[in-house]
Scaffold this active site. Structure first.
Site, PDB file in Angstrom:
ATOM      1  N   CYS A 285       0.792  -1.239   0.000  1.00 42.46           N
ATOM      2  CA  CYS A 285       0.000   0.000   0.000  1.00 42.46           C
ATOM      3  C   CYS A 285       0.828   1.295   0.000  1.00 42.46           C
ATOM      4  CB  CYS A 285      -1.015   0.002   1.134  1.00 42.46           C
ATOM      5  SG  CYS A 285      -0.550  -0.874   2.612  1.00 42.46           S
ATOM      6  N   ARG A 314       7.406 -11.205   4.882  1.00 42.49           N
ATOM      7  CA  ARG A 314       6.998 -11.031   6.281  1.00 42.49           C
ATOM      8  C   ARG A 314       7.701 -12.084   7.123  1.00 42.49           C
ATOM      9  NH1 ARG A 314       0.418 -10.195   5.411  1.00 42.49           N
ATOM     10  NH2 ARG A 314       0.615  -8.427   3.969  1.00 42.49           N
ATOM     11  N   GLN A 332       1.226 -10.998  -3.517  1.00 47.55           N
ATOM     12  CA  GLN A 332      -0.105 -10.563  -3.097  1.00 47.55           C
ATOM     13  C   GLN A 332      -0.796  -9.864  -4.267  1.00 47.55           C
ATOM     14  OE1 GLN A 332      -0.265  -7.825   0.300  1.00 47.55           O
ATOM     15  NE2 GLN A 332      -1.751  -9.204   1.197  1.00 47.55           N
ATOM     16  N   ASP A 334      -2.690  -7.463  -4.953  1.00 40.77           N
ATOM     17  CA  ASP A 334      -3.185  -6.253  -4.317  1.00 40.77           C
ATOM     18  C   ASP A 334      -3.864  -5.320  -5.310  1.00 40.77           C
ATOM     19  OD1 ASP A 334      -3.249  -5.362  -1.677  1.00 40.77           O
ATOM     20  OD2 ASP A 334      -1.072  -5.414  -1.518  1.00 40.77           O
ATOM     21  N   HIS A 336      -5.513  -1.054  -4.939  1.00 35.05           N
ATOM     22  CA  HIS A 336      -5.916   0.063  -4.094  1.00 35.05           C
ATOM     23  C   HIS A 336      -6.794   0.999  -4.917  1.00 35.05           C
ATOM     24  CE1 HIS A 336      -2.267  -1.576  -2.204  1.00 35.05           C
ATOM     25  NE2 HIS A 336      -2.947  -1.351  -1.098  1.00 35.05           N
ATOM     26  N   LYS A 415     -12.527  -3.957   7.972  1.00 36.86           N
ATOM     27  CA  LYS A 415     -12.377  -4.774   6.773  1.00 36.86           C
ATOM     28  C   LYS A 415     -13.498  -5.803   6.653  1.00 36.86           C
ATOM     29  CE  LYS A 415      -9.233  -8.092   9.006  1.00 36.86           C
ATOM     30  NZ  LYS A 415      -8.040  -8.946   8.824  1.00 36.86           N
ATOM     31  N   HIS A 461      -8.213  -0.888   0.305  1.00 33.15           N
ATOM     32  CA  HIS A 461      -7.238  -1.937   0.033  1.00 33.15           C
ATOM     33  C   HIS A 461      -8.041  -3.210  -0.231  1.00 33.15           C
ATOM     34  CE1 HIS A 461      -4.106   0.341   2.566  1.00 33.15           C
ATOM     35  NE2 HIS A 461      -5.254   0.890   2.919  1.00 33.15           N
TER      36      HIS A 461
END
Length: 587
Positions: A285, A314, A332, A334, A336, A415, A461
């Protein structure tokens, strides 16, 4: 399930909110009692109820052996048959410590010492067994009538690798024998579908000591991964997303600004470049926000949808790593979305629709949870209320039922989580939509409104697959390695019966390849039965078995389906058209 009565640590008896949780928590105490009966001197750590069962951690000289589980299970059955009554009482903190020290329960003493000075410490007693516990529990041990001990594992005390390794015993318990039997059947089926075993057998990925938690994708696994990515790209282009790519490593100042350093630093890897601290990104992000901020945007451009197949790292503890399901490096999917506040309902609804389309494609049912503000969060109450209401309104607009998961939101916003149900009834949390008022403020991003003034966008997100690696692991187990044709790394295997059909087999394989079908040719000088069995183990959707008859004709193939068996002779062109349709329809 009936709503059973439970004993709470205030001494009251009332209906409990979760029967299975009470039964399983009581089962963990029955297990601990059995351990101390059979192995006196064993120290107790913790023994909670968990999803699908319970566990208890013990400090036992020499640990446990697998054969000990049968002995413990037999002793547990005796305790259940004794139908011991559970009682609860409290002690002042100092007396509780003195009592536990007298029993040599050093781990329990440590837990109590972490509690406030004025705390009243609750205990539960059944027969000769007493345990520090907050409850609630069943009224009698007979409530634990359908249980099974499952496995042994190691577990560091309090999850800290610097602490002593304890012995963890896992078990499960249900309210009826029928429910227990169904669960045990599911566990047996899950063993057969274990993605780590199938991934190795099918040549999809490898796990190596040289990179613990960093999976290696093999050629066939890479084909599967790229097929998923191609599908992802296609539907996102259709939905108006623009794909970006941001760096793997960015300086620490960025992560301080985003809030990740304060809330997530223990899970982040760092390095030094020119004496400055840099972080390997655990999230995409902040990079996406930087891309948004490269140029000035108008309200006419909104919503702006930036998608990224970002590789993130991670730090996960070594004991939590599990095949592709829990890794330290993953891709990921992802995206946005930057939008005006009055666009929230429409855009979140669009994301829900997209996620539903994808999960339906793979045959998943799912349920939805709305996760609210956690204790470790940033931002004002007003922002959190607006964000939460935005998600609720979108869920209502979609007509989606949901349950509230209090306090489990991201540190920057509430979320929506999507929990998939696979073909044997297990659930997996994959997709998520998070609404964020905080990062746009922290990075001071804006758009020019119709009034010519700067306005703050709202940021969503969202992921669909989540971790692509984990999603592949789920798909392997969901399909038991029998992927639909469009996903299969090898879609057709061409098998020659003898040397006389080698040339025709090679010709047919070439036709399939030219048609965009993933094909393997097996022209080895082996018996056809051996070749067929091997292809079956590889779970290839179609085999073409070509002998003299097919070679002489020159226009037909003998088709064997993985799922339907022998389909007989088919014109080569018709077979190619059928497979192409399955691929194009993603059937």
């Amino acid at each position: 399930m009936i709503c059973m009565k439970a004993l709470y640590n205030d001494g009251s008896v009332r209906e409990c909110e979760d029967d299975l949780k009470v039964i399983r928590h009581t089962a963990s105490h029955v297990l601990a009692q059995a351990v101390q009966r059979l192995y006196p001197g064993t120290k107790l750590a913790i023994g909670p109820a968990i999803d699908d069962g319970f566990y208890y951690d013990f400090d036992k000289e020499g640990g446990f052996a697998p054969e000990d589980l049968d002995k413990l299970e037999a002793e547990m059955k005796k305790i259940v048959k004794e139908n011991l009554k559970l009682e609860t009482y409290t002690l002042p903190r100092a007396e509780a410590i003195e009592f536990l020290e007298s029993k040599g329960e050093t781990y329990k003493v440590e837990l109590v010492k972490d509690l406030p000075e004025d705390a009243a410490i609750s205990f539960y007693k059944q027969g000769e067994f007493v345990d520090l516990c907050a409850g609630p529990h069943a009224l009698y041990t007979k409530a634990v009538k359908a249980f099974k001990l499952l496995s042994l594992a190691g577990a560091y005390w309090r999850g800290d690798e610097k602490n002593k390794m304890l012995s963890r015993i896992y078990g499960t318990a249900f309210d009826t024998k029928e429910a227990l039997d169904a669960h045990l059947t599911m566990l047996e089926e899950a063993k057969k579908r274990d993605h780590r075993r199938l991934g190795k057998e099918l040549g999809l990925f490898a796990l190596m000591e040289e990179g613990p938690g960093f999976p290696f994708f093999l050629p066939k696994g890479m084909t599967l991964k790229n097929t998923l990515i191609d599908y992802w790209r296609g539907i996102h282009q259709r939905e108006g997303y623009q794909e970006i790519s941001t760096p793997l490593i960015m300086n620490q100042a960025l992560w301080l600004q985003s809030g990740h350093w304060d809330h997530y630093k223990d899970n982040m890897y760092t390095t030094k470049i020119d004496d400055e601290t840099f972080c390997i990104k655990p999230m995409n992000c902040p990079g996406s926000i930087l891309v948004y901020g490269v140029e000035t945007h108008s309200y006419k451009e909104l919503p702006i949808k930036l998608a990224e197949l970002g590789i993130v790292h991670r730090h996960e503890r070594s004991g939590t790593l599990h095949g592709l399901m829990r890794v330290r490096c993953f891709t990921q999917d992802d995206a946005h979305i930057y939008m005006a506040e009055d666009q929230i309902t429409e855009e979140i609804t669009n994301v829900v629709r997209l996620i539903d389309e994808v999960y339906s494609k793979f045959g998943f049912k799912y349920h939805v949870e709305l996760s609210t503000r956690p204790e470790d969060s940033m931002g004002s109450d007003e922002d959190w209320e607006r964000a939460t209401n935005g998600l609720i309104n979108a869920l209502k607009s979609c007509g989606l039922p949901y349950v509230v998961n209090e306090g489990d939101g991201a540190f920057y916003g509430p979320k929506i989580d999507f929990h998939l149900e696979d073909s044997i009834g297990r659930t997996w949390q994959c997709g998520t939509i998070q609404l964020d008022f905080q990062m746009p403020q922290r990075f001071d991003i804006s758009y020019i409104g119709a009034d010519g003034e700067k306005h703050r966008p709202v940021m969503a997100h969202r992921v669909v697959f989540g971790s692509i690696e984990r999603f592949i692991g789920i798909l392997i187990e969901h399909y038991a390695g029998r992927f639909p044709t469009w996903l299969s790394p090898v879609q057709v295997k061409v098998l020659s019966v003898s040397e006389k059909s080698f040339d025709y087999a090679a010709k047919v394989a070439g036709q399939l390849k030219a048609a965009g079908i993933r094909v393997e040719l097996d022209n080895r000088d082996e018996k056809i039965g051996y070749k067929i069995r091997e292809a079956q183990l590889e779970k290839v959707p179609y085999m073409l078995i070509l002998g003299e008859k097919e070679s002489e004709d020159g226009s037909i193939v003998a088709v064997r389906s993985r799922d339907k068996g022998d389909l007989g002779a088919v014109p080569t062109g018709d077979f190619i058209a059928q497979v192409r349709k399955e691929i194009e329809d993603r059937a």
